[in-house]
Structures are given as structure tokens and as C-alpha cells.
Motif scaffolding. Sequence first.
Motif, mmCIF file in Angstrom:
data_model
loop_
_atom_site.group_PDB
_atom_site.id
_atom_site.type_symbol
_atom_site.label_atom_id
_atom_site.label_comp_id
_atom_site.label_asym_id
_atom_site.label_seq_id
_atom_site.Cartn_x
_atom_site.Cartn_y
_atom_site.Cartn_z
ATOM 1 N N ASN A 171 -1.680 -6.721 4.931
ATOM 2 C CA ASN A 171 -0.870 -6.820 3.708
ATOM 3 C C ASN A 171 -1.756 -6.713 2.488
ATOM 4 O O ASN A 171 -2.782 -7.383 2.402
ATOM 5 C CB ASN A 171 -0.189 -8.194 3.622
ATOM 6 N N GLY A 172 -1.344 -5.898 1.557
ATOM 7 C CA GLY A 172 -2.069 -5.841 0.285
ATOM 8 C C GLY A 172 -3.372 -5.072 0.336
ATOM 9 O O GLY A 172 -4.135 -5.077 -0.627
ATOM 10 N N GLY A 212 -3.728 -1.925 0.317
ATOM 11 C CA GLY A 212 -3.662 -0.762 -0.565
ATOM 12 C C GLY A 212 -3.115 0.484 0.113
ATOM 13 O O GLY A 212 -3.235 1.589 -0.406
ATOM 14 N N LYS A 213 -2.474 0.313 1.257
ATOM 15 C CA LYS A 213 -1.927 1.465 1.981
ATOM 16 C C LYS A 213 -0.851 2.167 1.156
ATOM 17 O O LYS A 213 -0.890 3.381 0.933
ATOM 18 C CB LYS A 213 -1.322 1.013 3.323
ATOM 19 N N SER A 214 0.133 1.369 0.715
ATOM 20 C CA SER A 214 1.235 1.966 -0.056
ATOM 21 C C SER A 214 0.707 2.593 -1.340
ATOM 22 O O SER A 214 1.154 3.661 -1.747
ATOM 23 C CB SER A 214 2.274 0.916 -0.413
ATOM 24 N N THR A 215 -0.240 1.908 -1.966
ATOM 25 C CA THR A 215 -0.794 2.435 -3.212
ATOM 26 C C THR A 215 -1.446 3.793 -2.970
ATOM 27 O O THR A 215 -1.289 4.727 -3.762
ATOM 28 C CB THR A 215 -1.820 1.439 -3.785
ATOM 29 N N GLU A 226 8.204 2.771 1.679
ATOM 30 C CA GLU A 226 8.283 1.519 2.428
ATOM 31 C C GLU A 226 9.644 0.881 2.143
ATOM 32 O O GLU A 226 10.111 0.870 1.007
ATOM 33 C CB GLU A 226 7.159 0.623 1.913
ATOM 34 N N GLN A 229 1.233 -1.325 9.596
ATOM 35 C CA GLN A 229 0.586 -2.581 9.965
ATOM 36 C C GLN A 229 0.608 -2.740 11.464
ATOM 37 O O GLN A 229 -0.186 -3.459 12.040
ATOM 38 C CB GLN A 229 1.351 -3.749 9.339
#
Lengths: 297, 290
Positions: B63-64, B66-69, B115, B226
Motif C-alpha cells: 500500500n502506498g 506508488g504503483k497507482s501513481t 483502481e 498487491q
Amino acid sequence: MTFFFEVLIGGLLSGVMYSLVALGFVLIYKASGVFNFAQGAMVYFAAITFVGVTEFDISPWIAFPISLIVMVVLGLVVEKVVLRPLVNQPQITLFMVTIGLAFFIEGLAQLMWGANVRGLELGLQDVPLEWVSERWGMSISKFDLAAAGVAAILVTSLALLFNRTRIGRALRAVADDHQAALAVGIPLQQIWGIVWGVAGFVALVAGLLWGSRNGVQFALTFVALKALPVLILGGFESIPGAIVGGLIIGATEKLAEVYIGPMVGGGIEGWFPYMLALVFLLVRPEGLFGEKIIRRV
Amino acid sequence: MSTASNATATDAATRKDAVTTVATMPYLSVNNIEVIYDHVILVLKGVSLEVPEGKVVALLGANGAGKSTTLKSISNLLRAERGEVTKGTIEFKGQRVDKLTVNQLVRMGVCQVMEGRHCFQHLTVEENLLTGAFTRNVPRAEIALSLDKVYHYFPRLKQRRGSLAGYTSGGEQQMTAVGRALMAQPKMILLDEPSMGLAPQIVEEIFEIVRDLNGKEGVSFLLAEQNTMVALRYADYGFVLENGRVVMDGAAKELAGNEDVKEFYLGLSPGGRKSFRDVKHYRRRKRWLS
Ligand SMILES: Nc1ncnc2c1ncn2[C@@H]1O[C@H](COP(=O)(O)OP(=O)(O)OP(=O)(O)O)[C@@H](O)[C@H]1O
Ligand SMILES: [Mg+2]
């Protein structure tokens, strides 16, 4: 009983006029989440532009497209110059901006065309239809009936635009989820431009009808306030809601005036719609047709 | 002037690097990007990765991380969230794409599936799919063909075509979201956490379709997950992100067999969860410092 129906029908028909104004709000709110306080100013601006143009001895048939172009351009400019730079700002900021915009448009209208009251003649008289009064003994205004007809055509074409075209589908997609719309390649700005343009068109139609009934004057901007209870009743995001809400408000305010008014000394018409809306807010905050918030886990 | 030549030198270096790591000319390449949200929040601190043509590449991390970013910087959805790529470049088919609008990028064939699916809740499943074809100015018949193709890959959507997307199941919404992207005839899909909140069986079903699309339609995938083990089973190659940096990369099979990946993601270590940053020999070449 005839009298009851006369009041009811008169109320329904005048409700259509409220719906028209409410429609302008709904369009913009639905697509961009902005509550456009300047809608009333746009109605005034549209009407006075039309009258101003006809004062140059230009036929109404030519004045209409000219005003239409002016209104659509106004909508596009507002979207591009005022709202686009503020994209992603909190809703309250955008709302405040539209308040400022309302004053600006009102000022601009008076600067361009002067502030004096004018008449607007559409060739529709506010007289009872003869065959109705002969057959049923009711007086139904020709003007109201024609206004309702115009509104019906407008709403039908908007519904077709929204539900049957590629742009309409994109409009609804943007209304549903900005980010997802962006992700599939829908250019939000273009869509917002279209919406403001259409809202300008709706303002013109409303302005002409209201202007020819009440005269083209500054007070026309206050028709926006009349649309407020309609929006609360019908839901801010629903086109059918704007229509039904307008009908309900129109009918109940007239009936209340006639039947309850005498008991409390009259003058109900002014505040009754707001009270109705308040009661309604308590019971069904999303409005009659407000989009149900779909929650799933 | 000097910065420009510097940039090209770095580009050349990264490209050579790409050849050695993935052994094919990169289709999509992200070179050393730095991303800042709201002008102050530094989220990506020099991320580089490549996706070769016709491959499935997994982007892994907690989580967090930076994948989505990362995905949003590629698809250019970042700007709508007040994020900005402040350093580095992104290339697709050898062309710089980091200054394009989302619309232009979709036209070029790069589509993101966000997402959390983001279906248009008040539109029917079929209308959702049709919005995916917004950027294509082609006759209706051609759109209808694409629609048939989507229904071929997702027969379930055909049954539910008339229902409002908001009332369909999570799995169906994920399928709708992927199908919608497919309607744009993409060459590359950026798929963000397709497994989120779905039962294992549905996750398998969706990944099978991804594999199918990759094999039969030649669509390349960059998928953020994830769910490490599932993603690595379907991917060819993987990158592991941590705290806005790539800390590890390798062929999917190698990563899946790697003790530290298992330890970190399956929590098998006796000493509690470890950070990759503690595992010294996995620290990647410090490209982000270049
Ligand atoms: N719009 C934003 N504004 C500010 N910070 C953000 C924004 N979006 C993400 N971040 C921050 O950036 C970091 C990376 O977020 P990101 O969504 O890319 O992670 P992720 O790897 O996709 O995580 P997850 O598995 O939870 O989806 C997080 O610390 C997050 O708080
Ligand atoms: Mg994420």
C-alpha cells in the motif's frame, strides 16, 4: 369542480415555466457539479439581448438565432475563462464564483442594452382559449399552453440528446464519474463547453417566455429563485425531476393560494413553494428523482 | 542547451539498460520519473521501468508504494489529481508521451483501467462499453464489431448488458472496466489492481482473460497488483516498488521463486515483515540518482 380544474391546469402550465429555469441549473449541475447561481442572470441577459436586437428593426426570426449565438458564446466563454482555471477546486469556491458571475452578467446586460423595462411581444396573447371556455366553461390561457408546448419540445429534444447520442452518453458519463470519463479519453472541457452552451440555449427560451409574460426587466433574474424549490423537489441532477418538480410547485402554489389563502389572509403563493420544499427536504433530501446514490460493497 | 544534451545522454543510457534487462526493444519506457502531488508531496523518487511489446509486466508493492501513481503518470491522469511529473521522461513506441492529454494518449493506444473499477454507475453495462469507443470516429458497424468482441471475451457482460453498472457484481464491474478500455482498441492497457475486493475464483477468471487478450489480441499489459503471487503467475516480468523507488525487478518466475519476495509478501519470516530496503543485495542500481 370546474373551478378546481381551472386552477389546477393554470398552475400546471405556469409550473412548466419554472421547470424551464430549473432545467438550466440541472444541466450544469449534472455535468460539472457546479451550482450555477448565474442562471437567473443568464435568463435576463438572453431576454434583453433578444429585445435589444429586435429594436434595430430586425425580425424576431433573425433576432432569435443571433441571441442564440450570443448565449452559446457566453456559455462557452464562461466555461473557458472562469471555470476551467478553477477545475478541481472545492464546490463552494465554484459556487462563489458563479455568484460573482451573476453580478457580472447582470452588469454586462445593462451596460449593453440599458436598464429600462421593455415589453417583449411574441405574438402570443395571454387570453383564454375560446373552445375550452365554450365547452367546459374553464379559462385556459393560450400563452400558457404555448409555453408548455415549447417546454415539452425542449425537454424531449434534451432527453434525446442525452440518451440517444454519443455526446449525450459522454455527458452522462462525465456526470457520473469525471475521472473515469477522463480515463476513457472523453475531453472534459469540451463536454463542459457543450453543457454551458446548451444551458445558454435553455436560458434563452426561458428568458423569452418569462420576458413576454412579465416584461423584460431586472426582476427577471429572480425567476432563478423560483427554480430553487423546484430543484429541491425534483432533485438537482434530474431532468424529469425538474419537469415534475415544476408542475408540482406550479399546481400546489396556485391551489394553496385559492383554497388556503383566504383562511390566512392570502399572499401564500410567494412562500408556499419554499415551505413545501423545506418539508420535502426533511423527508427525501435527494429529491423525487434525484439519482439514487448506488452503494455497493 | 546543456541540460538537453544531458537528458539525451541519460535517455541513451537507460535505453541501453533496457536492452540488457528485458532483452527486447521497450515498447513503453518510463525513465527516472519523479512525481510530486500538490507541489510538495514527493511520491515517486526516480522510477524506471520498461514494458516490451506483447508482454505482461507486473508492478508490485505494498500500500502506498506508488504503483497507482506510476500508472497515472503514464496515462496522464495524474494532472487531474494535482500531481505532476517533475523529472524524467515517458516514451511509448519511441515517442515522448508525457506532455500529451489523456485523449491523445488513448488515441495512440494507451488506456488505463483505474483502481476500484470506476464504472459509470448510472449507465448500463453496454453504455459503459460504448463510452470506451468515444475517441474512435468510425462507423457504427465497426463499433458494433468491437462490442461483439468484448462480449466474446466476457460472455457474462452480454447477459448483463441492459443492467445499470452500479447494480452489477464487483467481478462484473471489473470486467466492464476492462471491456470498456478494450473498446478503444488499445495496444497497451495499464491495469490497476484488478483483483481488489474480488473472490479468488473471479480473480483467476479475470487474469485468464488478461492472458487471452494478451495472446490473441496482442495487447500489452502493465498491471499493478498487491496480489503478488497471482500477478507473477500471469506476468512475464515484474518490478517491485517500495516507497516510490524500484527496489527489485526480474523475470516473473524468478521473482515468484525468490525467498525474499515470499517472505515479504506472504509474511513467512519469523522476524516479522521485512522491508526490501533491509535486504541489501536487492537494492537496485541507483538509477534514480543519475
Ligand atoms: N492525489 C494525491 N495527493 C497527495 N498524495 C497522494 C495522492 N495520491 C496518492 N498520494 C500518495 O502517494 C503515495 C503513493 O500512492 P499510490 O496510490 O500511488 O500507491 P499504491 O502503490 O497504488 O497503493 P495501493 O496499493 O494502496 O493502491 C501514497 O503515500 C499516497 O498517500
Ligand atoms: Mg493503487
